[in-house]
Design a protein around this motif. Structure first.
Motif, PDB file in Angstrom:
ATOM      1  N   HIS A   1       0.825  -1.201   0.000  1.00  0.00           N
ATOM      2  CA  HIS A   1       0.000   0.000   0.000  1.00  0.00           C
ATOM      3  C   HIS A   1       0.867   1.263   0.000  1.00  0.00           C
ATOM      4  CE1 HIS A   1      -2.879  -3.045   1.424  1.00  0.00           C
ATOM      5  NE2 HIS A   1      -3.767  -2.301   0.818  1.00  0.00           N
TER       6      HIS A   1
ATOM      7  N   CYS B   1       0.830   4.266  -2.828  1.00  0.00           N
ATOM      8  CA  CYS B   1       0.696   5.693  -2.508  1.00  0.00           C
ATOM      9  C   CYS B   1       1.872   6.481  -3.081  1.00  0.00           C
ATOM     10  CB  CYS B   1       0.629   5.884  -0.988  1.00  0.00           C
ATOM     11  SG  CYS B   1      -0.864   5.239  -0.209  1.00  0.00           S
TER      12      CYS B   1
ATOM     13  N   VAL C   1      -2.099   8.490   5.145  1.00  0.00           N
ATOM     14  CA  VAL C   1      -2.444   7.108   4.813  1.00  0.00           C
ATOM     15  C   VAL C   1      -1.185   6.309   4.475  1.00  0.00           C
ATOM     16  CG1 VAL C   1      -3.654   5.639   3.155  1.00  0.00           C
ATOM     17  CG2 VAL C   1      -4.779   7.670   4.088  1.00  0.00           C
TER      18      VAL C   1
ATOM     19  N   ASP D   1      -7.378  13.536  -3.403  1.00  0.00           N
ATOM     20  CA  ASP D   1      -6.679  13.712  -2.123  1.00  0.00           C
ATOM     21  C   ASP D   1      -6.618  15.185  -1.725  1.00  0.00           C
ATOM     22  OD1 ASP D   1      -4.926  13.005   0.089  1.00  0.00           O
ATOM     23  OD2 ASP D   1      -3.295  13.819  -1.121  1.00  0.00           O
TER      24      ASP D   1
ATOM     25  N   TRP E   1       0.629   5.410   7.626  1.00  0.00           N
ATOM     26  CA  TRP E   1       0.002   4.275   8.314  1.00  0.00           C
ATOM     27  C   TRP E   1       0.410   2.961   7.652  1.00  0.00           C
ATOM     28  CZ3 TRP E   1      -5.499   6.830   8.332  1.00  0.00           C
ATOM     29  CH2 TRP E   1      -5.553   7.774   9.358  1.00  0.00           C
TER      30      TRP E   1
END
Length: 201
Positions: free
Chosen positions: A2, A6, A171, A20, A174
């Motif tokens: 992920h 990104c 994000v 975004d 994370w």
């Protein structure tokens, strides 16, 4: 995976960035109290989570010595400590390589990913992992997991609300943090398996 997706969107200026930035503008203009947002954003700093994690590791060392030395107690504290130490260099490297412009409130570049969000994710997540053995019941531990998730969501929201980062910066952090915690647990399990100790959480 992920985090890589990104990063790819940021580097290639993919279609996600427009959505975004729109979301970032909406959050910055929301009615969420600025004082609370600033408090939550600051909670992701190096003087909060990492200090708490270090104190917890010292406490576990003291507890292990008091009990007469629990075999291989140090495996998970060691690997989570390494995960925490990896956050600053990895975030700094990603910032240099992506050089993403920041929100209009700050300007400049080098905002992807969020160091505060990654720090909070790894530090508080590691604390929850280390407390699994000390929790009175599995239910209590899952409450700690839930509290950690909610707290990290608050940190991320505060960072965007105060205009310090775009949502995708948070994000991605994370995703990086979860990957580092997963690596820490996996490495601890390998150490314990090779040395014949009990399995890590």
């Amino acid at each position: 995976m992920h985090f890589a997706l990104c990063t790819w969107q940021v580097v290639t200026r993919g279609w996600v960035l427009a959505a975004d930035e729109r979301l970032g503008h909406r959050i910055r203009n929301s009615a969420f109290p600025e004082g609370l947002a600033e408090f939550l954003a600051d909670a992701g700093g190096m003087l909060v989570g990492p200090v708490l994690l270090a104190a917890l590791i010292v406490w576990q060392w003291w507890a292990a010595r008091r009990r007469g030395g629990t075999p291989y107690w140090w495996a998970l504290p060691l690997t989570t400590g390494i995960a925490m130490a990896l956050v600053p260099p990895l975030v700094s490297l990603a910032k240099v390589l992506t050089d993403r412009p920041g929100p209009p409130t700050l300007g400049g570049s080098g905002f992807f990913p969020s160091g505060h969000a990654a720090t909070a994710c790894v530090a508080f997540g590691a604390c929850v992992l280390l407390l699994r053995g000390a929790a009175a019941s599995p239910r209590l531990w899952w409450w700690l997991v839930g509290a950690c998730v909610v707290f990290n969501a608050g940190v991320g929201y505060g960072l965007v609300r105060r205009g310090y980062h775009w949502p995708l910066d948070v994000v991605a952090s994370w995703a990086l943090g979860v990957f580092l915690l997963w690596g820490a647990v996996t490495a601890a399990r390998v150490l314990l398996r090779r040395r014949g100790g009990a399995e890590a959480p």
